[in-house]
Design an enzyme around this catalytic site. Structure first.
Site, PDB file in Angstrom:
ATOM      1  N   SER A 166       0.986  -1.154   0.034  1.00 57.31           N
ATOM      2  CA  SER A 166       0.097  -0.031   0.027  1.00 57.31           C
ATOM      3  C   SER A 166       1.090   1.134  -0.091  1.00 57.31           C
ATOM      4  O   SER A 166       2.180   1.291   0.160  1.00 57.31           O
ATOM      5  CB  SER A 166      -0.799  -0.132   1.400  1.00 57.31           C
ATOM      6  OG  SER A 166      -1.304   1.288   1.662  1.00 57.31           O
ATOM      7  N   TYR A 179      -4.013  -0.754   9.996  1.00 55.11           N
ATOM      8  CA  TYR A 179      -3.639  -1.100   8.525  1.00 55.11           C
ATOM      9  C   TYR A 179      -2.381  -0.292   8.073  1.00 55.11           C
ATOM     10  O   TYR A 179      -1.648  -1.111   7.347  1.00 55.11           O
ATOM     11  CB  TYR A 179      -4.770  -0.016   7.669  1.00 55.11           C
ATOM     12  CG  TYR A 179      -4.536  -0.431   6.245  1.00 55.11           C
ATOM     13  CD1 TYR A 179      -5.341  -1.680   5.539  1.00 55.11           C
ATOM     14  CD2 TYR A 179      -4.135   0.369   5.328  1.00 55.11           C
ATOM     15  CE1 TYR A 179      -5.473  -1.711   4.396  1.00 55.11           C
ATOM     16  CE2 TYR A 179      -3.981   0.242   3.894  1.00 55.11           C
ATOM     17  CZ  TYR A 179      -4.835  -0.683   3.489  1.00 55.11           C
ATOM     18  OH  TYR A 179      -4.684  -1.231   2.063  1.00 55.11           O
TER      19      TYR A 179
HETATM   20  P1  NAP Z   1     -11.888  -4.976  -1.569  1.00 58.64           P
HETATM   21  O1  NAP Z   1     -12.618  -4.727  -2.698  1.00 58.64           O
HETATM   22  O2  NAP Z   1     -12.536  -4.365  -0.166  1.00 58.64           O
HETATM   23  O3  NAP Z   1     -11.328  -6.190  -1.539  1.00 58.64           O
HETATM   24  C1  NAP Z   1     -10.874  -7.075  -0.571  1.00 58.64           C
HETATM   25  C2  NAP Z   1     -10.661  -8.581  -0.844  1.00 58.64           C
HETATM   26  O4  NAP Z   1      -9.956  -9.099   0.321  1.00 58.64           O
HETATM   27  C3  NAP Z   1     -12.052  -9.368  -1.165  1.00 58.64           C
HETATM   28  O5  NAP Z   1     -11.923 -10.237  -1.826  1.00 58.64           O
HETATM   29  C4  NAP Z   1     -12.554  -9.661   0.712  1.00 58.64           C
HETATM   30  O6  NAP Z   1     -13.450 -10.432   0.333  1.00 58.64           O
HETATM   31  C5  NAP Z   1     -11.068 -10.136   0.783  1.00 58.64           C
HETATM   32  N1  NAP Z   1     -10.991 -10.276   2.286  1.00 58.64           N
HETATM   33  C6  NAP Z   1     -11.015  -9.741   3.290  1.00 58.64           C
HETATM   34  N2  NAP Z   1     -11.188 -10.390   4.453  1.00 58.64           N
HETATM   35  C7  NAP Z   1     -10.915 -11.556   4.104  1.00 58.64           C
HETATM   36  C8  NAP Z   1     -10.915 -12.792   4.839  1.00 58.64           C
HETATM   37  N3  NAP Z   1     -11.028 -12.615   6.166  1.00 58.64           N
HETATM   38  N4  NAP Z   1     -10.596 -13.819   4.086  1.00 58.64           N
HETATM   39  C9  NAP Z   1     -10.686 -14.022   2.822  1.00 58.64           C
HETATM   40  N5  NAP Z   1     -10.928 -12.873   2.220  1.00 58.64           N
HETATM   41  C10 NAP Z   1     -10.792 -11.716   2.637  1.00 58.64           C
HETATM   42  O7  NAP Z   1     -10.637  -3.695  -1.674  1.00 58.64           O
HETATM   43  P2  NAP Z   1      -9.161  -3.791  -2.442  1.00 58.64           P
HETATM   44  O8  NAP Z   1      -8.949  -2.361  -2.554  1.00 58.64           O
HETATM   45  O9  NAP Z   1      -9.400  -4.676  -3.968  1.00 58.64           O
HETATM   46  O10 NAP Z   1      -8.235  -4.575  -1.805  1.00 58.64           O
HETATM   47  C11 NAP Z   1      -7.487  -5.543  -2.127  1.00 58.64           C
HETATM   48  C12 NAP Z   1      -5.740  -5.402  -1.530  1.00 58.64           C
HETATM   49  O11 NAP Z   1      -5.555  -4.106  -1.916  1.00 58.64           O
HETATM   50  C13 NAP Z   1      -6.073  -5.242   0.052  1.00 58.64           C
HETATM   51  O12 NAP Z   1      -4.910  -6.033   0.496  1.00 58.64           O
HETATM   52  C14 NAP Z   1      -5.980  -3.644   0.121  1.00 58.64           C
HETATM   53  O13 NAP Z   1      -5.384  -3.304   1.470  1.00 58.64           O
HETATM   54  C15 NAP Z   1      -4.971  -3.403  -0.930  1.00 58.64           C
HETATM   55  N6  NAP Z   1      -4.943  -1.879  -1.260  1.00 58.64           N
HETATM   56  C16 NAP Z   1      -6.135  -1.592  -1.674  1.00 58.64           C
HETATM   57  C17 NAP Z   1      -6.018  -0.108  -2.065  1.00 58.64           C
HETATM   58  C18 NAP Z   1      -7.291   0.854  -2.616  1.00 58.64           C
HETATM   59  O14 NAP Z   1      -6.716   1.719  -2.859  1.00 58.64           O
HETATM   60  N7  NAP Z   1      -8.069   0.077  -2.966  1.00 58.64           N
HETATM   61  C19 NAP Z   1      -4.847   0.649  -1.988  1.00 58.64           C
HETATM   62  C20 NAP Z   1      -3.500  -0.106  -1.602  1.00 58.64           C
HETATM   63  C21 NAP Z   1      -3.799  -1.575  -1.203  1.00 58.64           C
HETATM   64  P3  NAP Z   1     -14.975 -10.236   0.756  1.00 58.64           P
HETATM   65  O15 NAP Z   1     -15.456  -9.478  -0.692  1.00 58.64           O
HETATM   66  O16 NAP Z   1     -15.764 -11.446   1.053  1.00 58.64           O
HETATM   67  O17 NAP Z   1     -14.784  -9.118   1.850  1.00 58.64           O
END
Ligand code: NAP
Length: 274
Positions: A166, A179
């Site tokens: 991140s 986080y």
């Molecule tokens: P998201 O749409 O909320 O996706 C998160 C994913 O993680 C979903 O598939 C969620 O499943 C899964 N997850 C959460 N808790 C879980 C658990 N206990 N067991 C299994 N799966 C779980 O958000 P995203 O932005 O795509 O995030 C994906 C990654 O990118 C994360 O690590 C996040 O920290 C990182 N990230 C995101 C951003 C951003 O700007 N969006 C920036 C930097 C890093 P469910 O749908 O079932 O909840």
């Protein structure tokens, strides 16, 4: 495959591998956690477009992702796992290997975020985020690497591990203490694992997405002031899309990145350059 010698560089260039071949993932099997939505879905689809078959791991069924991958003629198996504890970690690897016969690429994408002032932050919000984003990520790396060391070699086929970091791997952020701690930990762990496993034929790297429009950032997008402040700071002038992360994942999973180790690749529209 022809080879041409560019003497002025003293580099032997094998033309067959310099084009798309270098990024070709045909015959590879990738585990992607949290593949049902957002960045995980973007990465799973991009890896499949490059030729990989996918084990889509998560607590919600990644049926939409599987449909997209099947439409490309690639295989996609759904693996059910709640990664808030490490209980399912070995099963994820075993199920993948039993379905596909192997596991070449692991993408640790699943993650959660909790927002609250540091003064009020609860132990539960600390543990939930650290357990999912850092503890399960480490033990999944360990379980996959135990499989990979059986076949990976320094000079031949290599195992590839890609952790999702991140901007808060580099910066402090605000109101997201667990986080920031977890994603800073992901950066350090990625480097440690690269140090230990490079000589065993495994590449360990990370991608640090900038501000990507997903569920994770829905609260920020909905907050008019924060949304404007964020957009003003991004040189690209827009939120990233999950598909913006796919190319970096294909690169790190591919032969093109065989000598890339312990790197945290920012895909952020220029956020960190500001
Ligand atoms: P998201 O749409 O909320 O996706 C998160 C994913 O993680 C979903 O598939 C969620 O499943 C899964 N997850 C959460 N808790 C879980 C658990 N206990 N067991 C299994 N799966 C779980 O958000 P995203 O932005 O795509 O995030 C994906 C990654 O990118 C994360 O690590 C996040 O920290 C990182 N990230 C995101 C951003 C951003 O700007 N969006 C920036 C930097 C890093 P469910 O749908 O079932 O909840």
């Amino acid at each position: 495959m022809s080879a041409r010698n560019y003497n002025f560089l003293n580099i032997e260039i094998s033309e067959g591998i310099m084009g798309q071949e270098m990024f070709n993932l045909e015959g590879k099997v990738a585990v992607v956690t949290g593949a049902n939505t957002g960045i995980g879905q973007g990465i799973a689809v991009a890896l499949a477009q490059a030729g990989a078959d996918i084990a889509a791991v998560g607590r919600s069924e990644a049926t939409e992702t599987a449909d997209l991958i099947h439409a490309m003629g690639r295989k996609c198996e759904l693996v059910s796992a709640d990664l808030s504890t490490i209980a399912p970690v070995d099963d994820v690897v075993e199920q993948t290997v039993s379905s596909f016969g192997k596991l070449d690429i692991l993408v640790n994408n699943a993650g959660v975020i909790r927002r609250e002032d540091a003064l009020n932050f609860s132990e539960e919000d600390w543990d939930t985020v650290m357990d999912t984003n850092l503890k399960s990520l480490f033990f999944l790396c360990q379980s996959a690497a135990r499989h990979m060391v059986g076949w990976a070699s320094r000079d031949g086929d290599r195992g590839k591990i890609i952790n999702i970091a991140s901007m808060l791997t580099f910066q402090g952020g605000i109101r997201v203490p667990s986080y920031t701690a977890s994603k800073s930990g992901v950066g350090g762990l990625t480097k440690l694992l690269a140090n230990e496993w490079a000589a065993k034929g495994i590449n360990v790297n990370a991608i640090a997405p900038g501000y990507i429009a997903t569920n994770n950032t829905a609260a920020l997008q909905a907050d008019e002031t924060r949304n404007r402040q964020i957009l003003e700071r991004i040189p690209e002038g827009r939120w990233g899309e999950p598909s913006d992360i796919g190319g970096a994942a294909v690169f790190l999973a591919s032969k093109a990145a065989d000598y890339v180790q312990g790197h945290i690749l920012a895909v952020d529209g220029g956020w960190l350059a500001r």
